[in-house]
Design an enzyme around this catalytic site. Sequence first.
Site, short mmCIF file in Angstrom:
data_model
loop_
_atom_site.label_atom_id
_atom_site.label_comp_id
_atom_site.label_asym_id
_atom_site.label_seq_id
_atom_site.Cartn_x
_atom_site.Cartn_y
_atom_site.Cartn_z
N ASP A 10 0.88 -1.17 0.00
CA ASP A 10 0.00 0.00 0.00
C ASP A 10 0.91 1.22 0.00
O ASP A 10 2.14 1.10 0.13
CB ASP A 10 -0.89 -0.01 1.26
CG ASP A 10 -1.79 1.21 1.35
OD1 ASP A 10 -2.34 1.61 0.30
OD2 ASP A 10 -1.94 1.79 2.45
N SER A 11 0.29 2.40 -0.09
CA SER A 11 1.09 3.62 -0.03
C SER A 11 1.60 3.89 1.39
O SER A 11 2.52 4.69 1.56
CB SER A 11 0.24 4.80 -0.49
OG SER A 11 -0.91 4.91 0.33
N TYR A 42 -1.13 8.31 -2.54
CA TYR A 42 -1.21 8.03 -3.97
C TYR A 42 -2.49 8.63 -4.58
O TYR A 42 -2.55 8.86 -5.78
CB TYR A 42 -1.28 6.51 -4.21
CG TYR A 42 -0.01 5.72 -4.09
CD1 TYR A 42 1.18 6.28 -3.64
CD2 TYR A 42 -0.01 4.36 -4.44
CE1 TYR A 42 2.34 5.51 -3.53
CE2 TYR A 42 1.14 3.59 -4.35
CZ TYR A 42 2.31 4.16 -3.89
OH TYR A 42 3.44 3.38 -3.80
N GLY A 43 -3.51 8.79 -3.74
CA GLY A 43 -4.86 9.01 -4.24
C GLY A 43 -5.10 10.28 -5.03
O GLY A 43 -6.07 10.35 -5.79
N CYS A 73 -4.54 -1.67 -1.60
CA CYS A 73 -4.66 -0.25 -1.92
C CYS A 73 -5.78 -0.09 -2.94
O CYS A 73 -5.69 -0.62 -4.05
CB CYS A 73 -3.33 0.24 -2.50
SG CYS A 73 -3.38 1.96 -3.07
N THR A 75 -6.61 2.58 -4.47
CA THR A 75 -6.18 3.44 -5.57
C THR A 75 -5.48 2.63 -6.67
O THR A 75 -5.81 2.75 -7.85
CB THR A 75 -5.22 4.52 -5.00
OG1 THR A 75 -5.91 5.22 -3.96
CG2 THR A 75 -4.77 5.48 -6.08
N GLU A 152 -2.55 8.85 8.45
CA GLU A 152 -1.08 8.78 8.49
C GLU A 152 -0.51 9.60 9.66
O GLU A 152 0.59 9.35 10.10
CB GLU A 152 -0.48 9.25 7.17
CG GLU A 152 -0.69 8.27 6.00
CD GLU A 152 0.14 6.99 6.12
OE1 GLU A 152 1.26 7.02 6.67
OE2 GLU A 152 -0.36 5.93 5.66
N CYS A 186 -11.00 2.71 0.32
CA CYS A 186 -9.57 2.98 0.52
C CYS A 186 -9.18 2.25 1.80
O CYS A 186 -9.88 2.34 2.81
CB CYS A 186 -9.33 4.48 0.67
SG CYS A 186 -7.70 4.90 1.32
N THR A 187 -8.06 1.54 1.74
CA THR A 187 -7.71 0.68 2.88
C THR A 187 -7.29 1.46 4.13
O THR A 187 -7.21 0.89 5.21
CB THR A 187 -6.58 -0.29 2.48
OG1 THR A 187 -5.49 0.48 1.96
CG2 THR A 187 -7.08 -1.29 1.45
N HIS A 188 -7.03 2.74 3.98
CA HIS A 188 -6.75 3.54 5.16
C HIS A 188 -8.02 3.78 6.01
O HIS A 188 -7.93 4.01 7.21
CB HIS A 188 -6.21 4.93 4.77
CG HIS A 188 -4.75 4.96 4.48
ND1 HIS A 188 -4.21 4.44 3.33
CD2 HIS A 188 -3.70 5.48 5.18
CE1 HIS A 188 -2.89 4.65 3.33
NE2 HIS A 188 -2.56 5.27 4.45
N1 DGL Z 1 -4.71 3.10 1.05
C1 DGL Z 1 -4.74 3.46 -0.31
C2 DGL Z 1 -6.05 3.21 -0.97
O1 DGL Z 1 -6.64 2.23 -0.60
C3 DGL Z 1 -3.99 4.67 -0.73
C4 DGL Z 1 -4.42 5.97 -0.22
C5 DGL Z 1 -3.52 7.05 -0.70
O2 DGL Z 1 -2.31 6.87 -0.66
O3 DGL Z 1 -4.05 8.08 -1.14
O4 DGL Z 1 -6.50 3.89 -1.83
#
Ligand code: DGL
Length: 270
Positions: A10-11, A42-43, A73, A75, A152, A186-188
């Site tokens: 993931d990012s 990354y998004g 991730c 994204t 984060e 999004c996994t975050h």
């Molecule tokens: N956790 C990631 C996702 O599921 C990336 C979020 C990001 O870096 O913007 O999209």
Amino acid sequence: MDNRPIGVFDSGLGGLTAVRELHRLMPEESIVYFGDTARVPYGGRSREAIIKYARQDIAFLTTFDLKAILIACGTVSSTALQLLQDENDCPIFGVVEPAARAAAEASRNGRIGLIGTEASIRSGAYEHVLATLRPDGTVYAQACPLFVPLVENGRFRPGDPVAELVVAEYLTPLKEAGIDTLVMGCTHYPLLRDVVSDFFGDGVTLIDAGGACAREVADYLAENDLLTGGTDSRRRYFVSDTADSFAKLASTFLGESISDRVEQIDITVY
Ligand code: DGL
């Protein structure tokens, strides 16, 4: 039987939602995790940048002999899953389909909320799968670009006024639309689960994309006789920026100290 580890990337911290579920389901499996903490988020980036980063992430992970890769991730999964599958021999799993399937099954009224990064929402990938699985349904999509920086920075707990304000700002339209299911695409975002669920109250099912994908990987390994026969499982963590803050937040989230298992690498050489 296959004793090789599972690769997960993931990012940043978000992919740990998949690691936690993989470990819960299959505690004997070894995992190699990469979080691209030097380049998170990354998004908000272009499709080209996301593909370039994802290729480097996979090039690093495949320096290990892996039996499967989980793109934890939303994204990357929504932007480039097929492309990455075509380029690699190792089986690669993304989060979009498992999460959409879980939402399609969970929703009773067909009003499904979808939150994700700007790139994930722009791709239309979740909506595309949901339209096939629930043609009777309506998807209410909302990009939530401030959620990843909140997570984060460790600002994801109930009672945090900034987290509560931002959650209310993004999710009020979905509450007003009467959704009964929310895809956290999004996994975050599952790290904000308690704040989100307090905001909605009862009656809205929250779908965790990383967790849904972890269950798919577990089924795949079991069905293909690829579960490990070993008992000396290892979970190793790599990041592209300093290990300290990642190790601290990751240890809290995973419920075990991983400080001695986080290593920094230079992802730009891959
Ligand atoms: N956790 C990631 C996702 O599921 C990336 C979020 C990001 O870096 O913007 O999209």
